[in-house]
Design an enzyme around this catalytic site. Structure first.
Site: not given
Ligand SMILES: *Cc1c(COP(=O)(O)O)cnc(C)c1O
Ligand code: SF4
Length: 413
Positions: A101-102, A105, A114, A118, A121, A123, A282, A319, A326
């Site tokens: 996305r960025y 990175r 996990c 959580c 979460c 995801r 989120d 986010d 973010k």
């Molecule tokens: C959070 C995230 C990152 C890393 O973000 P930083 O601001 O550099 O910590 C990179 N890719 C995705 C898809 C993210 O959600």
């Molecule tokens: S937030 Fe989601 S991905 Fe992170 S440890 Fe908890 S359950 Fe696992």
């Protein structure tokens, strides 16, 4: 049980609580609650290590440790805005499991296992697929993409929890990433030090150290999670030359209180863990009940910045839905601006005028046009350098110093 069992993560995992019937042995549940929780766990599974369970106050239904980990009937209440993938992570995915996305990175999805599930979460959508680890060919496809994409200097391994991968697989991923010259850092996002610190074994530490480029992003949300056991696990990671940064999710009823957050940040920094982000919760289906207003997050930031060490102040980020990434948000420190100066305020409410450097071509405002002004405009006009609120402790202290005799400085002979 003997200590050597309690301190053994395999014992912790074997004895983890995974069913409502097991849960009943630890916390009181009415028959209605029990049925509700069974309906929830048919959709969203759960797992608590005995260690984590020992942190829960069984008599408090609103216990912040409990809210994060023990299923709630609210998970099945749907709202109009909850989405399975509110961040559109699948849209920015050149290879299955990888989000690019960025510019420089990528986020690498390694497993959906996990050390705890959580309730908030992001995801949660992945849980229905059951436990899986990415296979070697799937990991290779992601790593090959990284290897042929020179722009990627930072790889974030997430999940699930990469520290739940089999040691052989984790070592493989870290060694392959280590060998890609343009990859300068590898971050592992994990909740293992928080929920299953026994798993930070010498073997695992060795793998992290051998990975050379590894940083660990911990995930502590409440001061009670930073136990001596968790702090000790983190110290072991630090000793391997792996920097620790923490993520916190802002949650209703868990940490939506400035003093709880302040205490968390203090406990983290006392354990040499740098608070990195506070995430706004989120818009996730099944986790809506944890969300606070953004105003709550801004209020918390107002209580942190200036009131404590800058190193204990993380960045509060939202986010963005739709894959916007973010976005940092914070209280306003810019009060006003003119062509000549900025009026900024500090955490005390003191307002100061900061002069812009002179621009040779700028027409200077003619003095004779100037009329007396009051308030913030007085700072803009340059007639006054600052506005200071009454009753600041700092100024009381200054007055006391002025009264005290000043020590005489004697130069060295
Ligand atoms: C959070 C995230 C990152 C890393 O973000 P930083 O601001 O550099 O910590 C990179 N890719 C995705 C898809 C993210 O959600
Ligand atoms: S937030 Fe989601 S991905 Fe992170 S440890 Fe908890 S359950 Fe696992």
């Amino acid at each position: 049980m003997p200590d050597h069992e309690w301190n053994d993560f395999k014992w912790q995992m074997r004895n983890s609580i995974k069913t409502v019937d097991q849960l009943k042995l630890h916390i009181p549940l009415t028959p209605t609650e029990e049925q509700r929780l069974k309906n929830v766990t048919d959709v969203y599974h759960f797992m608590l290590s005995p260690y984590w369970m020992s942190l829960v106050n069984p008599d408090d239904p609103n216990d912040p440790i409990r809210l994060q980990s023990i299923p709630s009937g609210k998970e099945l209440e749907v709202t109009s805005y909850g989405e399975a993938d509110s961040l559109d992570e699948k849209e920015d995915s050149p290879v299955p499991g990888l989000t690019h996305r960025y510019p420089n990175r990528v986020l690498m999805y390694t497993t959906n296992v996990c050390s705890m599930y959580c309730r908030f979460c992001t995801r949660k959508r992945e849980w229905i697929d059951g436990d899986f680890q990415m296979t070697r060919p799937q990991l290779d496809a992601m790593i090959d993409y990284i290897a042929r994409t020179d722009a990627v200097r930072d790889v974030i391994c997430s999940g699930g929890d990469p520290l739940m991968l089999s040691p052989v697989k984790l070592d493989y991923v870290l060694q392959r990433l280590k060998d890609i010259p343009h990859v300068q850092m590898v971050r592992l996002g994990t909740r293992v030090p928080t929920t299953l610190p026994q798993k930070i074994t010498p073997e695992l530490i060795d793998i992290l150290e051998r990975g050379k480029k590894v940083w660990v992003q911990t995930h502590f949300n409440h001061p009670r999670e930073v136990t001596p056991t968790a702090a000790e696990a983190c110290l072991k990671i630090l000793r391997a030359g792996v920097p620790l940064n923490n993520h916190t999710v802002l949650m209703r009823g868990v940490n939506d209180d400035p003093f709880v957050m302040l205490e968390l940040m203090h406990k983290l920094t006392a354990s040499k863990i740098r608070p990195y982000y506070i995430f706004h919760c989120d818009q996730i289906k099944g986790a809506e009940y944890f969300r606070t207003s953004i105003a709550k997050g801004l209020e918390i930031m107002e209580y942190l910045r200036g009131h404590t060490s800058g190193l204990a102040v993380p960045t509060y980020v939202v986010d963005a839905p739709g894959g916007g990434g973010k976005i940092p948000v914070m209280p306003n420190y810019i009060v006003s601006v003119s062509e000549e100066r900025w009026v900024l305020r500090n955490y005390e409410g003191m307002m100061v005028a900061v002069e812009e450097p002179p621009k040779p071509l700028r027409r200077l405002r003619r003095r004779r046009d100037r009329r007396p002004v009051e308030g913030v405009a007085r700072l803009l006009s340059g007639d006054q350098p600052s506005l200071i609120p009454e009753h600041l402790l700092r100024y009381t202290r200054r007055a006391q110093h002025a009264d005290a005799a000043q020590p005489t400085l004697v130069p060295h002979a």
